[in-house]
Design a protein around this motif. Structure first.
Motif, short mmCIF file in Angstrom:
data_model
loop_
_atom_site.label_atom_id
_atom_site.label_comp_id
_atom_site.label_asym_id
_atom_site.label_seq_id
_atom_site.Cartn_x
_atom_site.Cartn_y
_atom_site.Cartn_z
N SER A 97 -17.73 69.41 -5.18
CA SER A 97 -16.61 68.76 -5.85
C SER A 97 -16.67 67.27 -5.53
CB SER A 97 -15.27 69.35 -5.38
OG SER A 97 -14.19 68.72 -6.04
N VAL A 98 -16.65 66.43 -6.56
CA VAL A 98 -16.80 64.98 -6.40
C VAL A 98 -15.62 64.27 -7.01
CG1 VAL A 98 -18.22 62.97 -6.98
CG2 VAL A 98 -19.31 65.16 -6.46
N LYS A 99 -15.09 63.28 -6.27
CA LYS A 99 -14.00 62.46 -6.81
C LYS A 99 -13.92 61.15 -6.04
CE LYS A 99 -9.07 62.44 -7.96
NZ LYS A 99 -7.79 63.20 -7.89
N ASP A 100 -13.88 60.03 -6.77
CA ASP A 100 -13.66 58.70 -6.19
C ASP A 100 -14.55 58.41 -4.99
OD1 ASP A 100 -11.77 58.28 -8.16
OD2 ASP A 100 -10.07 58.79 -6.87
N GLY A 101 -15.84 58.68 -5.12
CA GLY A 101 -16.78 58.30 -4.08
C GLY A 101 -16.87 59.25 -2.91
N GLN A 102 -16.19 60.40 -2.98
CA GLN A 102 -16.26 61.39 -1.91
C GLN A 102 -16.61 62.75 -2.49
OE1 GLN A 102 -15.92 60.83 1.50
NE2 GLN A 102 -15.92 58.67 0.90
N ALA A 103 -17.21 63.59 -1.63
CA ALA A 103 -17.60 64.92 -2.10
C ALA A 103 -17.43 65.95 -1.00
CB ALA A 103 -19.05 64.90 -2.58
N VAL A 104 -17.13 67.17 -1.41
CA VAL A 104 -17.13 68.32 -0.52
C VAL A 104 -18.00 69.37 -1.17
CG1 VAL A 104 -15.01 69.25 -1.58
CG2 VAL A 104 -15.74 70.06 0.69
N ALA A 105 -18.80 70.04 -0.35
CA ALA A 105 -19.70 71.07 -0.87
C ALA A 105 -19.61 72.31 0.01
CB ALA A 105 -21.14 70.57 -0.90
N ALA A 115 -21.87 77.16 4.81
CA ALA A 115 -21.84 75.80 5.36
C ALA A 115 -20.92 74.94 4.50
CB ALA A 115 -23.25 75.20 5.39
N TRP A 116 -19.98 74.28 5.18
CA TRP A 116 -19.13 73.29 4.54
C TRP A 116 -19.69 71.91 4.84
CZ3 TRP A 116 -15.21 74.26 1.23
CH2 TRP A 116 -14.66 75.54 1.21
N MET A 117 -19.77 71.08 3.84
CA MET A 117 -20.34 69.73 4.02
C MET A 117 -19.48 68.71 3.28
SD MET A 117 -24.15 71.19 3.26
CE MET A 117 -23.36 72.47 2.29
N ARG A 118 -19.38 67.53 3.88
CA ARG A 118 -18.63 66.43 3.27
C ARG A 118 -19.41 65.13 3.42
NH1 ARG A 118 -13.33 67.49 1.97
NH2 ARG A 118 -12.49 69.45 2.78
N GLY A 119 -19.05 64.15 2.61
CA GLY A 119 -19.70 62.85 2.73
C GLY A 119 -19.51 62.01 1.49
N PRO A 120 -20.18 60.85 1.47
CA PRO A 120 -20.04 59.93 0.33
C PRO A 120 -20.78 60.44 -0.91
CG PRO A 120 -21.66 59.08 1.88
CD PRO A 120 -21.06 60.29 2.52
N ALA A 121 -20.23 60.08 -2.05
CA ALA A 121 -20.86 60.38 -3.33
C ALA A 121 -20.70 59.14 -4.20
CB ALA A 121 -20.21 61.60 -3.98
N THR A 122 -21.65 58.23 -4.07
CA THR A 122 -21.54 56.96 -4.79
C THR A 122 -22.81 56.69 -5.58
OG1 THR A 122 -22.38 55.77 -2.84
CG2 THR A 122 -19.99 55.97 -3.06
N GLY A 123 -22.64 56.05 -6.73
CA GLY A 123 -23.80 55.68 -7.54
C GLY A 123 -24.65 56.84 -7.98
N GLY A 124 -24.07 58.04 -8.06
CA GLY A 124 -24.84 59.21 -8.47
C GLY A 124 -25.62 59.88 -7.36
N LEU A 126 -25.78 61.91 -3.53
CA LEU A 126 -25.05 62.77 -2.61
C LEU A 126 -25.76 62.78 -1.26
CD1 LEU A 126 -24.52 65.80 -5.02
CD2 LEU A 126 -22.71 64.29 -4.18
N ASP A 127 -24.98 62.60 -0.19
CA ASP A 127 -25.52 62.66 1.17
C ASP A 127 -24.44 63.26 2.05
OD1 ASP A 127 -26.96 62.42 3.47
OD2 ASP A 127 -26.79 60.23 3.62
N LEU A 128 -24.43 64.60 2.13
CA LEU A 128 -23.34 65.33 2.78
C LEU A 128 -23.83 66.03 4.04
CD1 LEU A 128 -21.86 66.99 -0.45
CD2 LEU A 128 -21.59 64.64 0.36
N LYS A 129 -22.93 66.14 4.99
CA LYS A 129 -23.28 66.79 6.26
C LYS A 129 -22.12 67.66 6.73
CE LYS A 129 -26.44 63.21 7.96
NZ LYS A 129 -26.54 62.53 6.64
N GLY A 130 -22.47 68.67 7.53
CA GLY A 130 -21.45 69.55 8.09
C GLY A 130 -22.00 70.28 9.29
N ALA A 131 -21.13 70.94 10.03
CA ALA A 131 -21.54 71.69 11.22
C ALA A 131 -21.51 73.17 10.87
CB ALA A 131 -20.60 71.38 12.37
N PRO A 132 -22.42 73.95 11.44
CA PRO A 132 -23.53 73.52 12.30
C PRO A 132 -24.82 73.35 11.48
CG PRO A 132 -23.22 75.88 12.48
CD PRO A 132 -22.27 75.42 11.43
N GLY A 133 -25.30 72.15 11.37
CA GLY A 133 -26.58 71.88 10.75
C GLY A 133 -26.63 71.92 9.23
N GLY A 134 -25.50 71.94 8.57
CA GLY A 134 -25.51 71.95 7.12
C GLY A 134 -25.72 70.56 6.55
#
Length: 231
Positions: A97-105, A115-124, A126-134
């Protein structure tokens, strides 16, 4: 009278010679004019050879003739885009899910790996991270998201189309007899629910939730289910 025959013959021959001389002169004149006209005419243009224009636009979804992972149109500011589908192997699912430069996966195999992951989503991107190791890296646009996701020590490639509700990412939390219970679900475009529930640290398949009431029943207790939001 005896001299008229030869005289007439000579006169006829002179007339014929004069006519031939005139015709020859006219022919020479026509030939000269044609040669001059040909010499003065501009040279014929060489056949043009088409060459690619620098302004040429490749077909939609391509770059230099090769398929691209991401459609060219970005997600408009202020609007949410949700992507969901199966990974390439088909034994697990991914939703973003992407909105206003942020994403959750959320990555889920419906059994025990998630695995739950979050991070920036800008300029097309995605670079998301989550614990443990996602981790999740890739690209997105209005029509789909594509990339690679890592969870449970394994790596999968994905190409997930944009979806509309009720498809998407959901999660719920409830406390049962002092123990926290967490659950996550991915709803695919065909309505299939894939989820994992963790009770006392042990992951297991999540029970289906009611999409109308947004609730699930866990050990006789009602769990409220909400859509996961980027933040």
């Amino acid at each position: 009278m005896s001299h008229r025959g030869p005289l007439l013959t000579l006169l006829s021959g002179a007339v014929v010679a004069a006519v031939l001389l005139v015709l020859s002169a006219q022919a020479n004149t026509d030939s000269t004019e044609a040669s001059n006209a040909a010499a003065q005419a501009p040279p014929a243009a060489a056949p043009s050879q088409s060459s690619p224009s620098s302004d040429a636009i490749p077909p939609s979804g391509t770059e230099s003739g090769k398929p691209t992972a991401t459609p060219s149109k970005p997600v408009p500011t202020g609007r949410k885009a949700v992507f969901a589908g199966k990974v390439e192997s088909g034994d697990a699912t991914i939703a973003i899910s992407v909105k206003d430069g942020q994403a959750v996966a959320y990555f889920c195999d419906g059994k025990r790996t998630e695995a739950w992951m979050r991070g920036p989503a800008t300029g097309g991107d995605l670079d998301l991270k989550g614990a443990p190791g996602g981790t999740l890296t890739g690209t997105y646009g209005r029509n789909k998201a594509a990339g690679t996701v890592t969870a449970g020590g394994q790596e999968w490639k994905f190409d997930a189309p944009v979806v509309t509700e009720p498809a998407g990412i959901y999660r719920g939390t409830v406390t049962i007899q002092g123990a926290r219970v967490d659950a996550g679900w991915i709803v695919l475009p065909d309505g299939t629910q894939v989820g994992v529930l963790t009770l006392r640290g042990v992951p297991q398949p999540a029970p289906p939730f009611d999409e109308d009431t947004k609730t699930a029943t866990v050990d006789g207790t009602t769990m409220t289910v909400t859509e996961a939001e980027p933040r």
